[in-house]
Write an enzyme that holds these catalytic residues in place. Structure first.
Site, PDB file in Angstrom:
ATOM      1  N   LYS A   1       0.827  -1.222   0.000  1.00 51.94           N
ATOM      2  CA  LYS A   1       0.000   0.000   0.000  1.00 51.94           C
ATOM      3  C   LYS A   1       0.853   1.260   0.000  1.00 51.94           C
ATOM      4  O   LYS A   1       0.622   2.161  -0.783  1.00 51.94           O
ATOM      5  CB  LYS A   1      -0.871   0.077   1.266  1.00 51.94           C
TER       6      LYS A   1
ATOM      7  N   ARG B   1      -9.867   1.973   9.198  1.00 52.77           N
ATOM      8  CA  ARG B   1      -9.363   0.623   9.426  1.00 52.77           C
ATOM      9  C   ARG B   1     -10.410  -0.283  10.064  1.00 52.77           C
ATOM     10  O   ARG B   1     -10.148  -1.452  10.322  1.00 52.77           O
ATOM     11  CB  ARG B   1      -8.163   0.706  10.348  1.00 52.77           C
TER      12      ARG B   1
ATOM     13  N   ARG C   1      10.874  -7.105   5.416  1.00 47.33           N
ATOM     14  CA  ARG C   1      10.948  -5.679   5.744  1.00 47.33           C
ATOM     15  C   ARG C   1      11.527  -5.489   7.147  1.00 47.33           C
ATOM     16  O   ARG C   1      12.268  -4.551   7.410  1.00 47.33           O
ATOM     17  CB  ARG C   1       9.541  -5.052   5.659  1.00 47.33           C
TER      18      ARG C   1
ATOM     19  N   ARG D   1      11.502  -2.157  11.549  1.00 44.26           N
ATOM     20  CA  ARG D   1      10.332  -1.507  12.151  1.00 44.26           C
ATOM     21  C   ARG D   1       9.896  -2.273  13.390  1.00 44.26           C
ATOM     22  O   ARG D   1       9.832  -3.506  13.357  1.00 44.26           O
ATOM     23  CB  ARG D   1       9.200  -1.469  11.118  1.00 44.26           C
TER      24      ARG D   1
ATOM     25  N   ARG E   1      -1.274  -8.553  13.324  1.00 43.93           N
ATOM     26  CA  ARG E   1      -1.745  -7.489  12.426  1.00 43.93           C
ATOM     27  C   ARG E   1      -2.534  -8.064  11.256  1.00 43.93           C
ATOM     28  O   ARG E   1      -3.521  -7.479  10.805  1.00 43.93           O
ATOM     29  CB  ARG E   1      -0.558  -6.649  11.934  1.00 43.93           C
TER      30      ARG E   1
HETATM   31  P1  AMP Z   1       0.567   0.859   8.974  1.00 42.51           P
HETATM   32  O1  AMP Z   1       1.811   1.636   8.743  1.00 42.51           O
HETATM   33  O2  AMP Z   1      -0.594   1.386   8.162  1.00 42.51           O
HETATM   34  O3  AMP Z   1       0.751  -0.627   8.816  1.00 42.51           O
HETATM   35  O4  AMP Z   1       0.146   1.104  10.501  1.00 42.51           O
HETATM   36  C1  AMP Z   1       1.004   0.727  11.553  1.00 42.51           C
HETATM   37  C2  AMP Z   1       0.217   0.646  12.849  1.00 42.51           C
HETATM   38  O5  AMP Z   1      -0.344   1.924  13.168  1.00 42.51           O
HETATM   39  C3  AMP Z   1      -0.972  -0.299  12.837  1.00 42.51           C
HETATM   40  O6  AMP Z   1      -0.594  -1.648  13.081  1.00 42.51           O
HETATM   41  C4  AMP Z   1      -1.819   0.269  13.965  1.00 42.51           C
HETATM   42  O7  AMP Z   1      -1.281  -0.074  15.225  1.00 42.51           O
HETATM   43  C5  AMP Z   1      -1.628   1.768  13.782  1.00 42.51           C
HETATM   44  N1  AMP Z   1      -2.643   2.327  12.877  1.00 42.51           N
HETATM   45  C6  AMP Z   1      -2.463   2.793  11.612  1.00 42.51           C
HETATM   46  N2  AMP Z   1      -3.605   3.225  11.090  1.00 42.51           N
HETATM   47  C7  AMP Z   1      -4.557   3.034  12.038  1.00 42.51           C
HETATM   48  C8  AMP Z   1      -5.961   3.260  12.106  1.00 42.51           C
HETATM   49  N3  AMP Z   1      -6.642   3.775  11.063  1.00 42.51           N
HETATM   50  N4  AMP Z   1      -6.603   2.938  13.268  1.00 42.51           N
HETATM   51  C9  AMP Z   1      -5.953   2.446  14.317  1.00 42.51           C
HETATM   52  N5  AMP Z   1      -4.647   2.173  14.324  1.00 42.51           N
HETATM   53  C10 AMP Z   1      -3.943   2.462  13.198  1.00 42.51           C
END
Ligand code: AMP
Length: 199
Positions: free
Chosen positions: A15, A90, A129, A135, A146
């Site tokens: 993404k 989400r 990654r 990360r 996740r």
């Molecule tokens: P991402 O980089 O999009 O994979 O997001 C990393 C982490 O940030 C996720 O595993 C969640 O813990 C948090 N996160 C990102 N977007 C959201 C969202 N819309 N709602 C809640 N937690 C989020």
């Protein structure tokens, strides 16, 4: 034309990478909630510390915190030329919150792009990654969690957008360029049916 879109897909589907390219090509702004949380965490501020206590476990940050952060971002003047929401909404409750924010701003989402990838593939990509970028939330148990959260909480929101007739599904497998071409063709085809994009 100010395209407003949402990108949805499992963690590790690509993404972020595709969002960057899409935003360049459409001259719109990427709003990644994950990136925003990581920026706050790096700054060590209160929101960052709170978010980190969830993200490090692979849990979703509570809706009221996430929604407030997005509301503030969407109110910035640079959103006027269009945006791509990456990682938000989400869950179905965030869809409702976003609907309210958009009404407040007099805006409408044009399309939702679902980038598909199977669990084994995203698991392998995320482990890789983890080695490359280190990360904090890319370790094996957290990755599995996740992916589970994606199925349980995020996937159901796709039905909402499907019913609204704005969901586009794109296969996320292949090279970055292959996926980008697939995305561009799918979006271009869809926009020919959207009156505000038809000349
Ligand atoms: P991402 O980089 O999009 O994979 O997001 C990393 C982490 O940030 C996720 O595993 C969640 O813990 C948090 N996160 C990102 N977007 C959201 C969202 N819309 N709602 C809640 N937690 C989020």
């Amino acid at each position: 034309m100010s395209l407003r879109m949402i990108m949805v897909g499992p963690p590790g589907a690509g993404k972020g990478t595709q969002a960057v390219g899409l935003c360049e090509r459409h001259n719109i702004i990427q709003v990644s909630t994950g990136d925003l949380f990581r920026a706050h965490a790096a700054a060590g501020d209160e929101l960052g510390q709170l978010a980190d206590s969830y993200t490090s476990r692979g849990e979703l940050v509570p809706d009221e915190v996430t929604n407030a952060m997005v509301r503030e971002r969407l109110a910035q003047p640079d959103m006027a030329n269009g945006f791509l929401l990456d990682g938000y909404p989400r869950n179905p409750s965030q869809v409702g919150a976003l609907d309210v924010m958009l009404i407040e701003q007099g805006l409408k989402i044009d399309l939702v792009l679902e980038l598909t990838a199977d669990d084994d593939e995203v698991f392998a990509r995320l482990l890789n990654r983890a080695k490359e970028q280190g990360r904090a939330d890319d370790n094996e148990d957290v990755i599995r969690h996740r992916i589970d959260i994606y199925h349980a909480s995020t996937k159901p929101l796709l039905d909402v957008y499907q019913e609204r007739g704005i969901l586009l599904k794109v296969d996320g497998s292949g090279t970055i360029d292959e996926v980008a071409n697939r995305i561009d063709a799918t979006i271009a085809g869809f926009l020919t049916q959207v009156s505000r994009f038809v000349a």
